[in-house]
Scaffold this active site. Structure first.
Site, short mmCIF file in Angstrom:
data_model
loop_
_atom_site.label_atom_id
_atom_site.label_comp_id
_atom_site.label_asym_id
_atom_site.label_seq_id
_atom_site.Cartn_x
_atom_site.Cartn_y
_atom_site.Cartn_z
N ASN A 9 -0.29 -12.50 -5.58
CA ASN A 9 0.06 -11.10 -5.80
C ASN A 9 1.46 -10.88 -5.24
O ASN A 9 1.63 -10.78 -4.02
CB ASN A 9 -0.98 -10.22 -5.08
CG ASN A 9 -0.63 -8.75 -5.13
OD1 ASN A 9 0.27 -8.33 -5.87
ND2 ASN A 9 -1.34 -7.94 -4.35
N LYS A 11 3.32 -8.37 -5.42
CA LYS A 11 3.57 -6.96 -5.02
C LYS A 11 4.94 -6.53 -5.56
O LYS A 11 5.34 -6.99 -6.62
CB LYS A 11 3.43 -6.82 -3.51
CG LYS A 11 2.09 -7.39 -3.01
CD LYS A 11 1.75 -6.99 -1.61
CE LYS A 11 0.41 -7.60 -1.23
NZ LYS A 11 -0.04 -7.25 0.11
N HIS A 96 -6.47 -2.56 -5.64
CA HIS A 96 -5.92 -3.14 -4.42
C HIS A 96 -5.83 -2.06 -3.34
O HIS A 96 -5.59 -0.89 -3.64
CB HIS A 96 -4.53 -3.73 -4.70
CG HIS A 96 -4.00 -4.53 -3.56
ND1 HIS A 96 -3.42 -3.95 -2.46
CD2 HIS A 96 -4.00 -5.87 -3.33
CE1 HIS A 96 -3.08 -4.91 -1.60
NE2 HIS A 96 -3.42 -6.08 -2.12
N GLU A 98 -3.62 -1.27 -1.34
CA GLU A 98 -2.36 -0.51 -1.33
C GLU A 98 -2.36 0.56 -2.42
O GLU A 98 -1.78 1.64 -2.24
CB GLU A 98 -1.17 -1.48 -1.48
CG GLU A 98 -0.98 -2.29 -0.21
CD GLU A 98 -0.38 -3.67 -0.40
OE1 GLU A 98 0.18 -3.96 -1.47
OE2 GLU A 98 -0.50 -4.49 0.55
N GLU A 166 -10.85 -8.23 0.45
CA GLU A 166 -9.62 -8.19 1.23
C GLU A 166 -9.76 -7.16 2.35
O GLU A 166 -9.53 -5.96 2.12
CB GLU A 166 -8.44 -7.78 0.35
CG GLU A 166 -8.18 -8.72 -0.81
CD GLU A 166 -6.73 -8.64 -1.25
OE1 GLU A 166 -6.06 -9.67 -1.19
OE2 GLU A 166 -6.28 -7.56 -1.63
N GLY A 172 -1.28 -8.58 5.13
CA GLY A 172 0.11 -8.53 5.58
C GLY A 172 0.27 -8.43 7.09
O GLY A 172 1.35 -8.12 7.59
N SER A 211 -3.66 -12.29 4.60
CA SER A 211 -2.93 -13.25 5.46
C SER A 211 -3.38 -14.70 5.24
O SER A 211 -3.44 -15.49 6.18
CB SER A 211 -3.06 -12.85 6.94
OG SER A 211 -2.45 -11.59 7.15
P1 PGA Z 1 -1.21 -10.91 2.27
O1 PGA Z 1 -1.62 -9.94 1.07
O2 PGA Z 1 -1.57 -12.31 1.85
O3 PGA Z 1 0.28 -10.72 2.44
O4 PGA Z 1 -1.97 -10.47 3.47
C1 PGA Z 1 -2.81 -10.14 0.37
C2 PGA Z 1 -2.98 -9.07 -0.68
O5 PGA Z 1 -2.59 -7.92 -0.43
O6 PGA Z 1 -3.49 -9.33 -1.79
#
Ligand code: PGA
Length: 253
Positions: A9, A11, A96, A98, A166, A172, A211
């Site tokens: 992803n 983003k 997601h 976010e 997640e 993140g 992460s």
């Molecule tokens: P990350 O993001 O690996 O940077 O923690 C995962 C995601 O948001 O799908």
């Protein structure tokens, strides 16, 4: 055995030129994954087509990071499932955290988007997960259970559905769930799917996200109910992403 999936992803990162360069590096370094797993890239909308031109004919497939649930019309700024199919997408990431946090997506929106994906021939990757406060309050399973059931309300067939667990506190932050913590929730999700659909949901992929790195993924993918990863930060460098794919391949051996 369910084949694994490793999805990147991206983003809101990478221009078309940057995305093409990254996709080319991934294709160049990709081991033989045929029949063993799937690799998916999810660039921004404006970058989809350029990346599609790089990956087409390879085992790598394309995902969008979102879709809208209407087919067409006066929805300024939105993008339809048909447009995403047209741009080369096989998958769409839906719900997601976010999107839920910054763009106020609800479980109801997620459900409409999942239905639209399936109707349009796109395969949804449905994201669920609890916040830090929810985990501390001991309501992780309650929260995740509601998200899964509402996302899938009215869906009769899981054949094209992927779930991504997640935990919001792990995205993140560098704080990934331990393999045991993640497995507990993955098993819980699989049990819900089995209950709701009346047969063991052994074929449904449940990805872990939050992460994920090449260093921690080996132990995660070794767990019974973890079938792959949705990767954010570590998907932006080909070496890191290919390292995660290598860990997944080791699961097949
Ligand atoms: P990350 O993001 O690996 O940077 O923690 C995962 C995601 O948001 O799908």
């Amino acid at each position: 055995m369910t084949t694994w999936m490793v999805a990147g992803n991206w983003k809101m990162n990478n221009t078309a030129a940057e995305g093409v360069a990254l996709a080319q590096e991934i294709i160049a370094g990709l081991p033989d994954i045929a029949g063993r797993g799937e690799v998916v890239l999810a660039p921004s909308f404006t970058v989809l087509r350029s990346v599609y031109d790089v990956i087409k004919g390879s085992p790598v497939t394309l995902a969008s990071q979102n879709i809208f649930f209407e087919d067409k019309g006066a929805y300024t700024g939105e993008i339809s499932a048909a447009m995403l199919r047209d741009a080369g997408c096989t998958y769409a990431i839906i719900g997601h955290s976010e999107r839920r946090k910054y763009f106020h997506e609800t479980d109801g929106n997620v459900n409409l988007k999942v239905k639209k994906c399936l109707a349009a021939g796109l395969k949804p990757i449905i994201c669920v997960g609890e916040t830090d406060e929810e985990r501390e309050a001991g309501i992780t399973e309650f929260v995740v259970g509601i998200q899964v059931k509402k996302a899938l309300a009215g869906i009769n067939d899981l054949a094209h559905v992927t779930i991504a667990y997640e935990p919001v506190w792990a995205i993140g932050t560098g704080k990934n769930a331990t393999p045991v913590e993640a497995e507990e929730v993955h098993e819980f999700i699989r049990n819900i799917l089995s209950d709701v659909y009346g047969s063991p949901a052994v074929e449904t992929r449940i990805l872990y996200g939050g992460s994920v790195t090449a260093d921690n993924f080996g132990e995660l993918i070794a767990m019974k109910d973890i079938n792959g990863a949705l990767v954010g930060g570590a998907s932006l460098k080909s070496g890191n992403f290919l390292g995660i794919i290598s860990r997944a391949l080791e699961r097949n051996t």
